[in-house]
Design an enzyme around this catalytic site. Structure first.
Site, mmCIF file in Angstrom:
data_model
loop_
_atom_site.group_PDB
_atom_site.id
_atom_site.type_symbol
_atom_site.label_atom_id
_atom_site.label_comp_id
_atom_site.label_asym_id
_atom_site.label_seq_id
_atom_site.Cartn_x
_atom_site.Cartn_y
_atom_site.Cartn_z
ATOM 1 N N GLY B 138 0.823 -1.203 0.000
ATOM 2 C CA GLY B 138 0.000 0.000 0.000
ATOM 3 C C GLY B 138 0.856 1.251 0.000
ATOM 4 O O GLY B 138 1.124 1.847 1.044
ATOM 5 N N TYR B 139 1.307 1.637 -1.173
ATOM 6 C CA TYR B 139 2.163 2.815 -1.292
ATOM 7 C C TYR B 139 1.413 3.972 -1.951
ATOM 8 O O TYR B 139 1.129 4.976 -1.337
ATOM 9 C CB TYR B 139 3.400 2.482 -2.141
ATOM 10 N N GLU B 255 12.060 -3.865 -5.396
ATOM 11 C CA GLU B 255 10.973 -3.956 -6.363
ATOM 12 C C GLU B 255 11.459 -3.583 -7.761
ATOM 13 O O GLU B 255 11.109 -4.220 -8.742
ATOM 14 C CB GLU B 255 9.824 -3.025 -5.946
#
Lengths: 368, 399
Positions: B138-139, B255
């Protein structure tokens, strides 16, 4: 085989870099140009380079060389590229030395290689015959040990003691032959190029041949192999020029102020700079990998050579163009050195096949 | 002498690893993955697509090779770097799939190892390895995309818990996530980068809801998630209050390497092979000269990008830190992937644009092509990567 330099290779690079820093800055090339130096390179610098062993890096110890390998020669060429050092390293060592080392028999190697390693003999490699690089285009003939034909783009042709010439025999088989420059029937026309170096058109009319280099499995492969090695060597030189032109440009972006701020703070320039950074990272990888491919006698050599020459040609063009644009008006002046890289980029791009030539060759290798 | 002994042990380890994998990895788990539905994700509602998925996960789990390089108290296998490398090599040699796909393993885990308390590590890392929890990220928020530090989802200190209100977007497989690692604002008084904290939120808590987002590809791999007075226990904070931005940056590096293709083992089909299948070739030369040139250039860049990964890994092994390059790899890798799919679609003509139908593999190429457009947006856009390169690597001034 890890894609990093050994300690010895790193040391060699450092010592070459120190020599050129003190003796062969771009100012040295400018001086040769402005004084219309007949040689086109500094004899005393070449002597010093040879004394350091740079001319014999790829030559076996048995013939007076250091047997250090092509990764080593690549580091020296890269360093030359940084300050655009004019020397017979490409014509004599990279092209001709490789040809003799690969294609010469014992006696031929014994006769020619020590002179190359010591820096005393200058060799020129005469291959192309047109305005564009094309190894298939060879109309120079050998009959009864005499050659006739017209060669173009011969690096250092006007100062050579010997020529290595690509010819075809009566059966149409390609060969490399050694010709003494003193022999009769040779007409050399020196051309001063945009990069302040020399190429020559050389006409051979029934010129006597000293030797035929035929100690190689197939003579067509010999020519291709020599060319591939030289293409990789030129790519290494280009890497030096690219990195130097880029770092000068970045330094200028930090220093030059307009609108009250350094122009390097503008995103329009930052993104172009960051993209060039990425392309240069790619260049470093293909150069070291292809240099190692020479030393490892990899079957991939033709592919590696074309990848290297195509990529470095593309990137040198981009970085040298952006260098001028980012330096702005000052980049258009002869006083500012960034223009020297643009000039060298175009000539070296053209030498032994430009990006299009090598992309086409890569596609042909994969049959599409 | 010691070095020789080590070498011998590694040789033995390789042999044993190869034999064990060969004896235990089911044949179907050695086939290439066809898509995100074709893997085991774990979690509270995790399902094994076929019995082989279960067998393979359980064997690897019992062997402690779900997270082979994590320490044993966290559920890992305790392998050192060389052993881990050998295991990955041997798995890739046999074509073994990863037994568990998990953002917990690839993204949250490394951040927890660096920033979490011992208690948190033991709890969450073991749950990741046991596939008990499926994690989401949840960025991003509607107002915090490239300007990620602008997150507005608020976490108010209510003594024994935080009260969370706000919205997140682009949560991969968000509707399937059991828990989510979130960037939340815990302090509005300080500069924006310093008021962010890293919070773990259980999506089963009252007030947490999700809604899938339909993409141009027709698929919905991402969700919006909403937080309406969600109570989150204080012990779910990772690091300290205000440390969230540092943790986020650390995690994004992992990521980016994932999206940029670093560490991927599969070798894609050369685009020239696809071209040869679909386009006219006369005397070994494509008649479409313009596309041929584009393909040759792409294949050049692709080959040299792979060499660059190889070189940078070799340099890292030799001790040259090159962490700043992750932005370059993310940028270049994703731009390359977009080029690849542009060419693939161009080569296949109308077949590459079909949307439905068995004979067109249900529009797989068209849908993958559309999906690649997101590669240079997610995980930090290409433009953000170029900003990072110019600032951190080239040292160009900011305004």
């Amino acid at each position: 085989m890890a894609l990093i330099l050994t300690e010895e290779e790193q040391l060699l690079k450092t010592s070459a870099s120190e020599l050129f820093k003190s003796k062969a800055q771009i100012a040295a090339l400018r001086k040769l140009r402005d004084e219309k130096d007949p040689l086109g390179y500094s004899k005393s610098l070449w002597k010093e380079m040879s004394n350091l062993g740079l001319a014999g890096l790829t030559i076996s110890e048995a013939y007076g060389g250091l047997d250090f390998g092509y990764v080593g020669l690549g580091q020296v060429l890269e360093t030359c590229g940084r300050t655009l050092v004019a020397s017979p390293l490409v014509s004599t060592v990279l092209l001709s030395g490789t040809a003799i080392q690969l294609g010469g028999n014992e006696a031929q190697k014994k006769q020619y290689l020590p002179g190359i390693a010591s820096g005393d003999s200058i060799f020129a490699f005469a291959m192309d015959e047109g305005k564009h690089h094309n190894p298939e285009n060879c109309n120079t003939k050998i009959t009864n040990n005499l050659i006739s034909g017209n060669k173009t783009m011969v690096i250092d042709g006007h100062v050579a003691n010997y020529f290595i010439v690509a010819v075809k025999d009566e059966k149409g088989i390609s060969k490399l032959v050694v010709v003494n420059a003193k022999n009769e029937g040779i007409l050399v026309e020196k051309i001063e190029m945009m990069d302040s170096r020399n190429l020559a058109n050389v006409r051979f009319e029934n010129v006597k041949v000293e030797d035929i280099l035929d100690s190689y499995s197939s003579s067509t492969n010999l020519i291709e192999n020599v060319l591939d090695v030289a293409r990789i060597g030129l790519a290494a030189e280009m890497l030096g020029g690219i990195q130097e032109a880029f770092s000068r440009t970045i330094a200028y972006l930090k220093e030059r102020r307009q609108f009250g701020v350094p122009i390097g703070s503008f995103q329009a320039l930052q993104h172009r700079a960051a993209e060039m950074f990425g392309e240069i990272e790619l260049c470093k990888s293909v150069v070291i990998k292809s240099l190692k491919a020479i030393d490892n006698q990899s079957d991939d050599l033709p592919k590696m050579a074309s990848l290297a020459k195509a990529k470095l040609g593309e990137t040198y063009k981009r970085v040298s163009n952006e260098g001028i644009q980012m330096f702005g008006g000052i980049g258009m002046t002869d006083d500012e050195e960034i223009g020297f890289f643009l000039k060298r980029a175009r000539v070296v791009q053209h030498t032994l096949g430009d990006t299009n030539f090598h992309l086409d060759r890569l596609a042909k290798m994969k049959k599409y | 002498m010691e070095a020789t002994a080590d070498k011998k042990d590694l040789k033995k380890f390789r042999k044993e690893t190869r034999e064990w994998l060969d004896a235990n990895c089911p044949e179907s788990m050695r086939q290439p993955i066809t898509g995100p539905e074709d893997v085991y994700w774990g979690g509270r509602n995790g399902e094994f697509k076929t019995p082989d998925f279960k067998i393979w996960f359980e064997k690897m789990h019992a062997k402690k090779w779900i997270a082979p390089h994590w320490e044993k108290q966290y559920g890992g296998g305790g392998l050192d770097r060389m052993e881990y490398k050998i295991l990955t090599e041997e798995m890739s040699r046999l074509g073994c799939r990863k037994p568990l796909f998990s953002f917990g393993l690839s993204m949250l885990g490394p951040a927890l190892l660096k920033f979490a308390t011992e208690e948190q590590k033991i709890k969450y890392l073991n749950d990741i390895v046991d596939a008990k929890i499926r994690w989401g990220q949840g960025y991003s928020e509607p107002g915090a995309g490239s300007d990620l530090a602008n997150v507005q989802t608020k976490a108010e200190d209510k003594g024994d818990h935080y009260l969370v209100n706000g919205q997140k977007v682009w949560t991969s497989y968000g509707e399937k996530a059991d828990m989510i690692f979130c960037l939340v604002r815990t302090d509005v008084e300080v500069p924006k980068h310093h008021g962010i904290s890293f919070l773990l939120i259980d999506m089963a808590t009252d007030g947490a809801t999700t809604r899938p987002i339909k993409l141009i590809s027709g698929k919905s791999p991402f969700c919006e998630t909403f937080y309406d007075n969600v109570k989150v226990p204080k012990e779910n904070l990772i690091g300290t209050e205000g440390q969230g931005w540092d943790i986020a940056k650390y995690l994004l590096t992992h990521e980016r390497q994932m999206i940029g293709g670093i560490g991927e083992t599969h070798v894609p089909t050369p685009v020239s092979d696809i071209a040869k299948k679909y386009l006219e070739i006369k005397g070994d030369v494509m008649t479409d000269a313009v596309l041929r040139a584009e393909i040759a250039k792409f294949e050049m860049d692709e080959a040299i990008f792979d060499m660059t990964i190889e070189r940078v890994i070799d340099e890292a092994k030799a001790g040259n830190n090159s962490g700043a390059l992750s932005s370059f790899f993310k940028f270049y890798g994703t731009e390359l992937n977009k080029r690849r799919y542009e060419i693939m679609v161009a080569c296949q003509g109308i077949d590459g644009l079909a949307w439905e139908g068995e004979q067109y593999n249900h529009g797989a190429i068209a849908k993958q092509f559309l999906r690649t457009k997101g590669n240079s947006i997610e995980g930090g856009t290409s433009e953000i990567q170029l900003n990072i390169i110019s600032k951190r690597i080239l040292g160009l001034p900011t305004r």
